[in-house]
Every structure is written in C-alpha cells, then in structure tokens.
Design an enzyme around this catalytic site. Structure first.
Site, PDB file in Angstrom:
ATOM      1  N   CYS A  77     -17.917  48.039 -35.697  1.00  0.00           N
ATOM      2  CA  CYS A  77     -16.426  48.243 -35.705  1.00  0.00           C
ATOM      3  C   CYS A  77     -15.800  47.490 -36.885  1.00  0.00           C
ATOM      4  O   CYS A  77     -15.122  48.247 -37.552  1.00  0.00           O
ATOM      5  CB  CYS A  77     -16.026  47.816 -34.408  1.00  0.00           C
ATOM      6  SG  CYS A  77     -16.525  46.463 -33.737  1.00  0.00           S
ATOM      7  N   HIS A 109      -9.486  44.018 -33.033  1.00  0.00           N
ATOM      8  CA  HIS A 109      -9.913  42.680 -33.839  1.00  0.00           C
ATOM      9  C   HIS A 109      -8.594  42.802 -34.976  1.00  0.00           C
ATOM     10  O   HIS A 109      -7.831  43.944 -35.191  1.00  0.00           O
ATOM     11  CB  HIS A 109     -11.120  42.938 -34.685  1.00  0.00           C
ATOM     12  CG  HIS A 109     -12.153  43.426 -33.911  1.00  0.00           C
ATOM     13  ND1 HIS A 109     -12.794  42.185 -33.129  1.00  0.00           N
ATOM     14  CD2 HIS A 109     -13.081  44.514 -34.087  1.00  0.00           C
ATOM     15  CE1 HIS A 109     -14.107  42.809 -32.704  1.00  0.00           C
ATOM     16  NE2 HIS A 109     -14.124  44.452 -33.210  1.00  0.00           N
TER      17      HIS A 109
HETATM   18  P1  NAD Z   1     -22.705  48.140 -23.647  1.00  0.00           P
HETATM   19  O1  NAD Z   1     -23.525  47.149 -23.111  1.00  0.00           O
HETATM   20  O2  NAD Z   1     -21.446  48.447 -23.280  1.00  0.00           O
HETATM   21  O3  NAD Z   1     -23.599  49.553 -23.300  1.00  0.00           O
HETATM   22  C1  NAD Z   1     -24.834  49.592 -23.401  1.00  0.00           C
HETATM   23  C2  NAD Z   1     -25.411  50.409 -22.465  1.00  0.00           C
HETATM   24  O4  NAD Z   1     -27.070  50.604 -22.691  1.00  0.00           O
HETATM   25  C3  NAD Z   1     -25.188  49.784 -21.073  1.00  0.00           C
HETATM   26  O5  NAD Z   1     -24.999  50.834 -20.410  1.00  0.00           O
HETATM   27  C4  NAD Z   1     -26.854  49.482 -20.831  1.00  0.00           C
HETATM   28  O6  NAD Z   1     -27.142  49.694 -19.239  1.00  0.00           O
HETATM   29  C5  NAD Z   1     -27.764  50.708 -21.353  1.00  0.00           C
HETATM   30  N1  NAD Z   1     -28.959  50.170 -21.767  1.00  0.00           N
HETATM   31  C6  NAD Z   1     -29.588  48.813 -21.929  1.00  0.00           C
HETATM   32  N2  NAD Z   1     -30.867  48.980 -22.130  1.00  0.00           N
HETATM   33  C7  NAD Z   1     -31.178  50.287 -22.275  1.00  0.00           C
HETATM   34  C8  NAD Z   1     -32.363  50.884 -22.234  1.00  0.00           C
HETATM   35  N3  NAD Z   1     -33.468  50.395 -22.669  1.00  0.00           N
HETATM   36  N4  NAD Z   1     -32.275  52.258 -22.366  1.00  0.00           N
HETATM   37  C9  NAD Z   1     -31.123  53.166 -22.186  1.00  0.00           C
HETATM   38  N5  NAD Z   1     -30.038  52.430 -21.946  1.00  0.00           N
HETATM   39  C10 NAD Z   1     -30.006  51.075 -21.790  1.00  0.00           C
HETATM   40  O7  NAD Z   1     -23.059  48.059 -25.186  1.00  0.00           O
HETATM   41  P2  NAD Z   1     -21.869  48.831 -26.481  1.00  0.00           P
HETATM   42  O8  NAD Z   1     -20.767  47.772 -26.391  1.00  0.00           O
HETATM   43  O9  NAD Z   1     -21.811  50.152 -25.940  1.00  0.00           O
HETATM   44  O10 NAD Z   1     -23.029  48.634 -27.637  1.00  0.00           O
HETATM   45  C11 NAD Z   1     -23.846  49.343 -27.969  1.00  0.00           C
HETATM   46  C12 NAD Z   1     -24.213  49.243 -29.291  1.00  0.00           C
HETATM   47  O11 NAD Z   1     -22.830  49.643 -30.101  1.00  0.00           O
HETATM   48  C13 NAD Z   1     -24.627  47.983 -29.809  1.00  0.00           C
HETATM   49  O12 NAD Z   1     -25.350  47.887 -31.159  1.00  0.00           O
HETATM   50  C14 NAD Z   1     -23.177  47.478 -30.554  1.00  0.00           C
HETATM   51  O13 NAD Z   1     -23.399  46.175 -31.370  1.00  0.00           O
HETATM   52  C15 NAD Z   1     -22.508  48.515 -30.964  1.00  0.00           C
HETATM   53  N6  NAD Z   1     -21.125  48.331 -31.257  1.00  0.00           N
HETATM   54  C16 NAD Z   1     -20.312  48.015 -30.222  1.00  0.00           C
HETATM   55  C17 NAD Z   1     -18.852  47.872 -30.273  1.00  0.00           C
HETATM   56  C18 NAD Z   1     -17.977  47.365 -29.119  1.00  0.00           C
HETATM   57  O14 NAD Z   1     -17.049  46.733 -29.437  1.00  0.00           O
HETATM   58  N7  NAD Z   1     -18.574  47.237 -27.948  1.00  0.00           N
HETATM   59  C19 NAD Z   1     -18.294  48.388 -31.498  1.00  0.00           C
HETATM   60  C20 NAD Z   1     -18.926  49.016 -32.498  1.00  0.00           C
HETATM   61  C21 NAD Z   1     -20.502  48.956 -32.314  1.00  0.00           C
END
Ligand code: NAD
Length: 341
Positions: A141, A221
């Site tokens: 992000c 942010h």
């Molecule tokens: P999150 O924890 O909200 O969601 C991740 C999901 O994946 C959860 O539902 C979890 O149960 C599931 N999961 C875990 N292990 C798994 C597996 N082996 N197989 C299938 N599903 C599985 O995480 P998020 O915030 O959505 O982040 C996901 C990615 O996006 C990360 O790389 C993060 O850095 C990136 N990201 C996050 C944000 C943010 O602010 N949340 C912003 C931009 C990018």
C-alpha cells in the site's frame, strides 16, 4: 466474451477486496476463494455467493461446520487461469511450489519480496511491462501510493530526489491479533525503511530514501513527501500535474484527519468504506526552488485493489494499453472524478 478465470488464495483484508474487484469487471470472473478455517469470514464469503475452497486436510472441518467446501485449493487452481495470492506476507512464498506444479499465472502481494516474481507492479508506472507476464508482485500500500505520485511527477518534470516520512497505521480495523496498540514505534530504527528500495523495485531510476513510524490508528497511512524535480515549478503546476492522474484525489473542505476521509467514504456509501486513491491535500503543497513538500493519505486496505485488477488484465493480455485498463478498472470499481472532499 470468454472471461479470465481468477482464483483468490487467502480471503482476508486484501483477498476479499480483490474478489469483489474482479467480480465488478466484465472481462474476468472469480472461480473461488480459499479459506483455511470455517470462520465468520468464510460464512460471509458463502453468503456473498463465492465458492469456497480449503486445504485438502481441512475440508472435513468445513463439512462439520455446515459449510462444505467446493473442493481443495489445488482443485481451485486447476480450474483457473490466474491466482491472486493474498495470504499473509511470507506464506505466499511457501505457496510458490504449488503454483509452479500447476503452471498457473500468479500475482503476489507486497508482503512478499521482489524476487518472488522478479517483477514488481504499479499500473501508473509500468503497466505495459506486465503484459503477458506469468509472475507479478503488486507492491504494498505505501509503495503503491508513493509510486503513483512519483511516476506522475517524474513524467511531467523529472524527479531528481525523493525523501518521504511515513506514519503507518498500526493494524487493520479487524485485526485483534496485533491490536489494541498505544505507542509510536520506530519501524524500523535503522534507516532507511524498506519503502524506498521497494519503490525502486518499480521505478529503479528514482533516488529515494524513506523513514517510517507505526502510529496507533487503524485508519490510513500519512506520507510527508519531499521531491526535488528537474524543472522550475509552482504549487499550481504541481496541483495541475497531480490532478491529471485519475488515482489521485484532492482533500479539502476543512478535512485535516484520516478519520474524516474515511467518514466521507462511509457517507458516500463506498463498499467497505474503501478509498482507492491517493488523497493529497493541495493546500499542503509548498515549493522551494525545485523542491516541494506535501501530505498524502493512503487507505491501506483499498489502494492496491485497482492495481491487482490491472495486473490481471495485463498478464492475461485482456488489454495492452495501461491507460485503457486503468479507466476500465476505475469505472467498474466506482472511482469517480467528482468525488467531493
Ligand atoms: P490477512 O491476514 O488479512 O489475510 C490473509 C488471509 O490468508 C487470511 O484469511 C488467512 O486465514 C489466509 N491464509 C493464511 N495462510 C493461508 C494459506 N496457506 N492458504 C490460504 N489462505 C491462507 O492479510 P492481508 O492484510 O490481506 O495481507 C495479504 C497480503 O497483502 C500480504 O502480503 C500483505 O503484506 C499485503 N498487503 C496488505 C495490506 C494491508 O494493509 N492489509 C495492504 C497492501 C498489501
């Protein structure tokens, strides 16, 4: 039209938004979303009409909870053209062998390193280079927000140097594992933060250094950005250049806080109160010779969603022109030029 078949592996903050974003397009469709456990998010996904796939060893738990899975994650991947991996940072890496075995095009998120795909994406910066690729990483992000603004200014004036300070939201609103939080955390102590090098994974020509602090909020942010450019300019010039980028919005009407931006999104009925654009305060733009400073707010949960949609379109070669894809994505998601703030 044959639609591109998309699997969403990991249905959390980003995955649920990517699924809805894909669903809003007319040239791609969601094959299914994966959940590891039959929890409340799985129940909501089912209610929203998504087929849920689970790790083969956990399918029994879904059956027992009264929400049988449509199949295993591997089966979901076999039915799809492309998987968007939205699992937590680091888990995406461990999924790579499975994706390779199936031979599926893959998008990872910013929690993984650049090397996982060898190509880091931001639509405004390098769409055309993603066309037809099999592996892409959509940057985080903060990096997305920085790349959008920097590439827009770089095209118009040439950027010589960027220095940015980032106040990062501590956790997402639903995250009870890491919260509640009450501190300002140096993130990290040793400078620079990883964001500068991450911007360079998309825009290698940019000289950028960043510092970051984690602050006790869940709502967006804030970046304080300083850019040195190669041409003379005024604050009006900078405003005009920023206003030419469809994923940059101006903030006004007395708004001085991220919580007020989120309130506008809620009042306007944005799905999940998402704000997909960089929110820039034009009043904050201060020019000193060939250097200017300004504030921008970035909604961490939403800002990378249009980028994931554009990355899919480029990789699947549904559109080779970045500007056209951006316009199509914006329209389908509801980004709007007349959004009043
Ligand atoms: P999150 O924890 O909200 O969601 C991740 C999901 O994946 C959860 O539902 C979890 O149960 C599931 N999961 C875990 N292990 C798994 C597996 N082996 N197989 C299938 N599903 C599985 O995480 P998020 O915030 O959505 O982040 C996901 C990615 O996006 C990360 O790389 C993060 O850095 C990136 N990201 C996050 C944000 C943010 O602010 N949340 C912003 C931009 C990018």
């Amino acid at each position: 039209m044959v639609k591109a078949k998309i699997a969403v592996n990991g249905y959390g903050t980003i995955g649920k938004r990517v699924a809805d974003g894909v669903r809003a397009q007319d040239d791609m469709e969601v094959v299914g979303v994966s959940k590891t456990k039959p929890n409340y998010e799985a129940a909501v996904a089912r209610k929203l009409g998504y087929d849920i796939y689970a790790p083969a060893e956990n399918m029994g738990a879904f059956e027992k909870a009264g929400m049988p899975a449509a199949g295993s994650i591997e089966e979901m991947l076999e039915k799809s053209d492309l998987v968007v991996d939205c699992t937590p940072g680091g888990v995406g890496e461990s999924n790579k062998p499975l994706y390779e075995k199936i031979g599926i095009k893959t998008i990872w998120q910013g929690g993984e390193s650049h090397t996982i795909a060898g190509f880091s994406f931001n639509a405004a910066s390098n769409y055309e280079q993603a066309v037809g690729r099999n592996l892409v990483r959509v940057v985080s992000c903060n990096t997305t927000g920085l790349c959008r603004a920097i590439s827009t200014i770089d095209r118009a004036l040439g950027v010589n140097k960027v220095r940015a300070n980032i106040a990062r939201r501590a956790v997402d609103p639903n995250d009870i594992k890491k919260g509640p939080v009450d501190a300002i955390v140096l993130d990290p102590v040793k400078l620079p933060s990883h964001h500068g090098p991450d911007v360079r994974s998309v825009l290698p020509q940019i000289n950028i250094t960043t510092a970051a602090l984690k602050v006790p909020t869940t709502e967006m942010h804030i970046h304080t950005v300083n850019m040195e450019v190669n041409s003379d300019c005024t604050a009006e010039d900078i405003k005009k250049i920023f206003s030419s980028e469809s994923r940059i919005r101006f903030v006004g009407n007395g708004i001085t806080a991220t919580s007020e931006i989120m309130e506008v999104a809620r009042d306007l009925g944005h799905r999940r109160s998402d704000v997909w654009e960089n929110c820039i305060w034009p009043e904050s733009i201060a020019v000193n010779d060939r250097e200017f400073t300004y504030f921008q707010a970035i909604h961490q949960e939403a800002v990378t969603i249009p980028e994931n949609i554009d990355a899919i379109r480029a990789m699947m070669q549904l559109e080779t022109d970045g500007a056209k894809s951006i316009e199509k994505t914006n329209k389908a998601l509801g980004l709007s030029n007349d959004w009043i703030m």
